[in-house]
Design a protein around this motif. Structure first.
Motif, PDB file in Angstrom:
ATOM      1  N   GLU A  52       0.826  -1.206   0.000  1.00 51.46           N
ATOM      2  CA  GLU A  52       0.000   0.000   0.000  1.00 51.46           C
ATOM      3  C   GLU A  52       0.865   1.263   0.000  1.00 51.46           C
ATOM      4  OE1 GLU A  52      -3.252   0.142  -0.382  1.00 51.46           O
ATOM      5  OE2 GLU A  52      -3.521  -2.028  -0.277  1.00 51.46           O
ATOM      6  N   SER A  98     -12.418   0.683  14.344  1.00 50.48           N
ATOM      7  CA  SER A  98     -12.245  -0.041  13.082  1.00 50.48           C
ATOM      8  C   SER A  98     -12.743   0.845  11.939  1.00 50.48           C
ATOM      9  CB  SER A  98     -13.049  -1.340  13.093  1.00 50.48           C
ATOM     10  OG  SER A  98     -12.512  -2.221  14.037  1.00 50.48           O
ATOM     11  N   GLY A  99     -12.040   0.803  10.832  1.00 51.45           N
ATOM     12  CA  GLY A  99     -12.410   1.612   9.672  1.00 51.45           C
ATOM     13  C   GLY A  99     -11.984   3.061   9.783  1.00 51.45           C
ATOM     14  N   TYR A 146      -8.760   6.072  10.959  1.00 49.46           N
ATOM     15  CA  TYR A 146      -7.324   6.323  11.052  1.00 49.46           C
ATOM     16  C   TYR A 146      -7.089   7.565  11.893  1.00 49.46           C
ATOM     17  CZ  TYR A 146      -8.203  10.002   7.669  1.00 49.46           C
ATOM     18  OH  TYR A 146      -8.697  11.121   7.043  1.00 49.46           O
ATOM     19  N   ASP A 164      -7.292  -1.408  11.306  1.00 50.11           N
ATOM     20  CA  ASP A 164      -7.543  -2.407  10.278  1.00 50.11           C
ATOM     21  C   ASP A 164      -7.171  -1.849   8.905  1.00 50.11           C
ATOM     22  OD1 ASP A 164      -9.624  -0.656   9.643  1.00 50.11           O
ATOM     23  OD2 ASP A 164     -11.163  -1.918  10.524  1.00 50.11           O
ATOM     24  N   ASP A 192      -9.054  -1.249   6.309  1.00 54.83           N
ATOM     25  CA  ASP A 192      -9.948  -0.204   5.800  1.00 54.83           C
ATOM     26  C   ASP A 192      -9.480   1.171   6.263  1.00 54.83           C
ATOM     27  OD1 ASP A 192     -11.565  -2.038   4.470  1.00 54.83           O
ATOM     28  OD2 ASP A 192     -13.011  -2.184   6.117  1.00 54.83           O
ATOM     29  N   GLY A 193      -9.190   1.302   7.552  1.00 49.86           N
ATOM     30  CA  GLY A 193      -8.710   2.568   8.087  1.00 49.86           C
ATOM     31  C   GLY A 193      -7.344   2.929   7.534  1.00 49.86           C
ATOM     32  N   VAL A 200      -5.945   2.059   4.599  1.00 48.93           N
ATOM     33  CA  VAL A 200      -6.030   2.471   3.193  1.00 48.93           C
ATOM     34  C   VAL A 200      -6.619   3.875   3.095  1.00 48.93           C
ATOM     35  CG1 VAL A 200      -7.139   1.985   0.976  1.00 48.93           C
ATOM     36  CG2 VAL A 200      -6.067   0.132   2.270  1.00 48.93           C
ATOM     37  N   LEU A 201      -7.637   4.162   3.900  1.00 48.11           N
ATOM     38  CA  LEU A 201      -8.222   5.493   3.924  1.00 48.11           C
ATOM     39  C   LEU A 201      -7.181   6.536   4.363  1.00 48.11           C
ATOM     40  CD1 LEU A 201     -10.981   6.825   3.403  1.00 48.11           C
ATOM     41  CD2 LEU A 201     -11.460   6.540   5.842  1.00 48.11           C
ATOM     42  N   CYS A 207     -12.843   8.339   9.115  1.00 43.22           N
ATOM     43  CA  CYS A 207     -13.450   7.016   9.142  1.00 43.22           C
ATOM     44  C   CYS A 207     -14.171   6.755   7.828  1.00 43.22           C
ATOM     45  CB  CYS A 207     -14.455   6.900  10.289  1.00 43.22           C
ATOM     46  SG  CYS A 207     -13.706   7.067  11.924  1.00 43.22           S
ATOM     47  N   ILE A 208     -14.305   5.504   7.505  1.00 43.80           N
ATOM     48  CA  ILE A 208     -15.013   5.124   6.296  1.00 43.80           C
ATOM     49  C   ILE A 208     -16.455   5.620   6.338  1.00 43.80           C
ATOM     50  CG2 ILE A 208     -15.979   3.105   5.113  1.00 43.80           C
ATOM     51  CD1 ILE A 208     -13.350   1.775   5.404  1.00 43.80           C
ATOM     52  N   ASN A 209     -17.077   5.590   7.483  1.00 40.14           N
ATOM     53  CA  ASN A 209     -18.487   5.943   7.614  1.00 40.14           C
ATOM     54  C   ASN A 209     -18.740   7.435   7.782  1.00 40.14           C
ATOM     55  OD1 ASN A 209     -19.029   3.203   7.509  1.00 40.14           O
ATOM     56  ND2 ASN A 209     -18.876   2.975   9.714  1.00 40.14           N
TER      57      ASN A 209
END
Length: 168
Positions: A43, A105-106, A108, A123, A125-126, A128-129, A165-167
């Motif tokens: 990554e 989770s998800g 950063y 994780d 997801d976090g 990569v974001l 966060c993703i959300n």
């Protein structure tokens, strides 16, 4: 003295970003990307390519030596530390100062000081974001540096903290 970029703009804005006063992070040829898990090493390639595109040199991405990081810090965190070979020796102190934050989770957490740029996630997801944000950040900083046309000065990154966060 070169003028660093005051504020960043992102396609996906972090949930929270705060700009801090203080000496900026001054990039030089001694900086590298350090990580604590091989599972996400690839990554970091896109961050290395940004440096290669703008400077002609891709930076090394190395694992953080076990002697520099406590197992309790590395077992539940994905960590990227952008710094030099001397500052990396202080990884435990850097993490102790930054791991008091609850990272879901998800999500950063990214912080920049005059010594390092740190990304922490729980994780992939976090992580990569967070790397997406770092990618945008480095591109903006290099473009700003080129616009300044003062190539005798260091490339500088303003101190900041960001949570995303993703959300969100």
């Amino acid at each position: 003295m070169s003028k660093y970029l005051d504020k960043f703009s992102f396609k996906r804005k972090p949930k929270d970003i705060a700009y801090n006063e203080g000496e900026p992070l001054k990039l030089n040829e001694k900086f590298n990307f350090f990580h604590n898990k091989n599972k996400f090493r690839k990554e970091l390639n896109r961050l290395q390519y940004i440096f290669k595109d703008f400077t002609g040199n891709s930076l090394v991405a190395s694992g953080i030596r076990d002697t520099y990081i406590k197992e309790e810090y590395t077992e539940n965190n994905l960590i990227v530390l952008f710094t030099d070979n001397q500052i990396i020796k202080n990884t435990n102190q850097i993490l102790k100062a930054n791991l008091h934050r609850k990272i879901e989770s998800g999500c950063y957490y990214i912080t920049s000081t005059s010594d390092y740029l740190l990304l922490i996630a729980k994780d992939m997801d976090g992580l990569v974001l967070g790397i997406d944000l770092m990618e945008e950040l480095f591109i903006q900083i290099f473009e700003h540096y080129k616009e300044q046309k003062n190539f005798d000065e260091f490339i500088e990154i303003r101190q900041f903290n960001a949570i995303g966060c993703i959300n969100s």
